[in-house]
Structure formats: structure tokens, C-alpha cells
Design an enzyme around this catalytic site. Structure first.
Site, PDB file in Angstrom:
ATOM      1  CG  ASP A   4      -1.821  -1.196   1.312  1.00 19.64           C
ATOM      2  OD1 ASP A   4      -1.314  -2.314   1.133  1.00 19.64           O
ATOM      3  OD2 ASP A   4      -3.016  -1.031   1.571  1.00 19.64           O
ATOM      4  CD  GLU A  52      -6.945   0.786   0.024  1.00 18.16           C
ATOM      5  OE1 GLU A  52      -8.113   0.865  -0.362  1.00 18.16           O
ATOM      6  OE2 GLU A  52      -6.634   0.607   1.214  1.00 18.16           O
ATOM      7  CG  ASN A  53      -4.264   3.446   1.703  1.00 13.29           C
ATOM      8  OD1 ASN A  53      -3.822   2.320   1.901  1.00 13.29           O
ATOM      9  ND2 ASN A  53      -5.490   3.777   2.033  1.00 13.29           N
ATOM     10  CG  HIS A 107      -9.515   3.836   1.736  1.00 16.29           C
ATOM     11  ND1 HIS A 107     -10.584   4.472   2.343  1.00 16.29           N
ATOM     12  CD2 HIS A 107      -8.718   3.395   2.741  1.00 16.29           C
ATOM     13  CE1 HIS A 107     -10.432   4.417   3.661  1.00 16.29           C
ATOM     14  NE2 HIS A 107      -9.321   3.765   3.924  1.00 16.29           N
ATOM     15  CG  HIS A 121      -7.165  -4.254   0.166  1.00 19.02           C
ATOM     16  ND1 HIS A 121      -5.931  -3.655   0.141  1.00 19.02           N
ATOM     17  CD2 HIS A 121      -7.965  -3.430   0.884  1.00 19.02           C
ATOM     18  CE1 HIS A 121      -5.972  -2.517   0.804  1.00 19.02           C
ATOM     19  NE2 HIS A 121      -7.196  -2.363   1.273  1.00 19.02           N
ATOM     20  CG  HIS A 178      -6.833  -3.524   4.764  1.00 19.12           C
ATOM     21  ND1 HIS A 178      -7.348  -2.291   4.422  1.00 19.12           N
ATOM     22  CD2 HIS A 178      -7.409  -3.868   5.940  1.00 19.12           C
ATOM     23  CE1 HIS A 178      -8.215  -1.921   5.366  1.00 19.12           C
ATOM     24  NE2 HIS A 178      -8.256  -2.846   6.297  1.00 19.12           N
TER      25      HIS A 178
END
Length: 265
Positions: free
Chosen positions: A8, A39-40, A69, A152, A177
Site C-alpha cells: 500500500d 489505494e491510499n 478506499h 486486500h 491493507h
């Protein structure tokens, strides 16, 4: 084939680590395919923008995966259908969700399928990842035996469960995650590579990438707190690389990667 997977990417520092250090890491490891969970990746630590996606691809990323997210930044709705190498969890409701949950990458005459799924324990109640993965993997086997999955999920048991369920059917399952790299990289009995969590790429001195003060205060007073991405201190890049037999799809080697600024410089 060798696949490099980076965990991530968190905030501006995470994107900086990809741009500054991923090329050096690739020069050392020499992967044929590089997959990154993004995703972050925004400055808020939630979601992704088209600009960040393009920056990652320019830095040498082949596929960007997402997670819970995926939709935190509404801009994604404007471009996810047009980006072939940006995938979201496959088990979001198929009828109403834009984008796709897997992509195919050509590797020296062979093909690698990159899948993205999301767990359900302590997370949103999406469609059944076990049943959908079964169906999708059966279909992909008509094209290739080389299949990599970013799973995830929150619960370590769910990550291992899907890996054991798919053992021998896909090449590797790597979890994302939780932002903490685990020490259990291994090859399962039927030759599927597995790592519970790849870890995170971003602020090494934060708490899962966030400023420590707000997280600690949440534990002290049990009141809601706004978590902000840490923008100072050392950076870290975490993940793993996996060697896959191009004919059988079996993993022959898996090894974790974790480097911080002070180790790289």
C-alpha cells in the site's frame, strides 16, 4: 517470470518512494512485472487520482491495484474505465461497479493475470471472494496458468484461507491493507506462493502512515479522531518478489523486500 509486488502506497511520501526508489529496486531485482497497491496514494491517504496513477506508471509500474478506499476520491469514476492497468477488487457488485477486477500482462510470450479481491471479515460485505475467485480462475486457466492475486483484507485467517483454497490453482496470493509486513513468506503445498501482508510504502515513522499523535489520542480518549498522513521523517518501501514457472504457474521462490531511506541512501 519474476513479479515484484509493492504494498500500500500511502500519501505524498509513498508516491515519492515509488518515483525515487522503485527504479533502483527494479534494477536490483530485475522483475518482468511490477504491481503496486495504490489505494491510499492521495495526500489524504485515501483513494487515487489520475495524476498519481500516471506518475506510478511513468516510474515503472505495470499494474496498480486498489482496495476498500478505491472510491474515496470521486475523481476515479471519471477515469477508471479508461485505464487498462488500474484494477479494483473484483468482488464489488458487478452490475453497478465501474472498472474491472483483473488484467492480463504479456511477459516474454507468456501471460500473467493480475487479480484484485477484497476480504469481508471486519470489512464491507462484498460478494463472496471465494466463489467468484473460483469462477474467474477457472476461466483464466483457458489462457494462462500464471495468476497473481492481491487480496486486500483485514483478517489474517481470511487471507490464508483464500490462499489455501486456491493453492495449486493460482501462482501467488499476497495480502494488503494492514500496512504491516508479515514474516511468513512461503510456498504452500501445491506450489502457490503466499505472504499475509506486503506492508506499506510511505512514512516509516508514522502509525500505518498516519501522524502518531491523532492515533494515540484515539486510544487514550476513545473519541473519533481525524487521521492525517505523516509528511516528514523517513520513507519506507515494502513488498515482495515472486518467481513463477511460466509453464506450470507454480511459485518457485518468494522473498520479502523492505527498505527505508537510511538504508537506501
Amino acid at each position: 517470470m519474476r513479479v515484484l509486488f509493492i504494498g500500500d502506497v500511502v500519501g505524498n511520501m509513498g508516491v515519492h518512494m515509488i518515483e525515487s526508489y522503485l527504479p533502483k529496486l527494479k534494477q536490483e531485482i530485475k522483475p518482468q512485472v511490477t504491481v503496486v497497491n495504490g489505494e491510499n496514494a492521495t495526500s489524504m491517504g485515501r483513494g487515487i487520482t489520475l495524476s498519481i496513477y500516471k506518475r506510478m506508471m511513468s516510474a515503472g509500474v505495470d499494474v496498480v491495484t486498489l482496495g476498500n478506499h478505491a472510491w474515496s476520491n470521486n475523481e476515479i469514476l471519471d477515469f477508471i474505465d479508461d485505464t487498462k492497468r488500474l484494477i479494483r477488487p473484483y468482488n464489488f457488485p458487478k452490475r453497478t461497479t465501474p472498472g474491472k477486477g483483473y488484467t492480463m500482462v504479456n511477459v516474454n510470450g507468456s501471460q500473467l493475470a493480475v487479480l484484485n479481491f477484497q476480504g469481508r471479515v471486519f470489512m464491507d460485505n462484498l460478494d463472496d471472494p471465494f466463489a467468484l475467485a473460483d469462477e474467474l480462475v477457472t476461466e483464466i486457466h483457458k489462457t494462462t496458468n500464471c495468476i497473481f492475486m492481491d487480496f486486500h483484507a483485514e483478517a489474517t485467517s481470511e487471507k490464508l484461507a483464500i490462499a489455501r483454497y486456491l493453492d495449486g490453482k493460482i501462482s501467488a496470493v499476497v495480502g494488503t491493507h494492514t500496512h504491516v509486513q508479515t514474516n511468513d513468506a512461503r510456498i504452500l503445498p501445491q506450489k502457490t506462493g503466499f505472504l499475509t501482508d506486503a506492508g506499506m510504502t510511505g512514512p516509516a515513522d508514522g502509525m500505518l502512515g498516519m501522524k502518531p499523535e491523532s492515533v494515540i489520542n484515539r486510544f487514550l480518549n476513545q473519541r473519533p479522531a481525524r487521521f492525517e498522513v505523516l509528511e516528514t521523517g523517513r520513507g519506507i518501501i515494502s513488498g515482495c518478489y515472486i518467481d513463477i514457472d511460466s509453464k506450470t504457474g507454480h511459485t518457485t521462490h518468494i522473498k520479502t523486500v523492505m527498505l527505508s531511506d537510511d538504508q537506501i541512501n
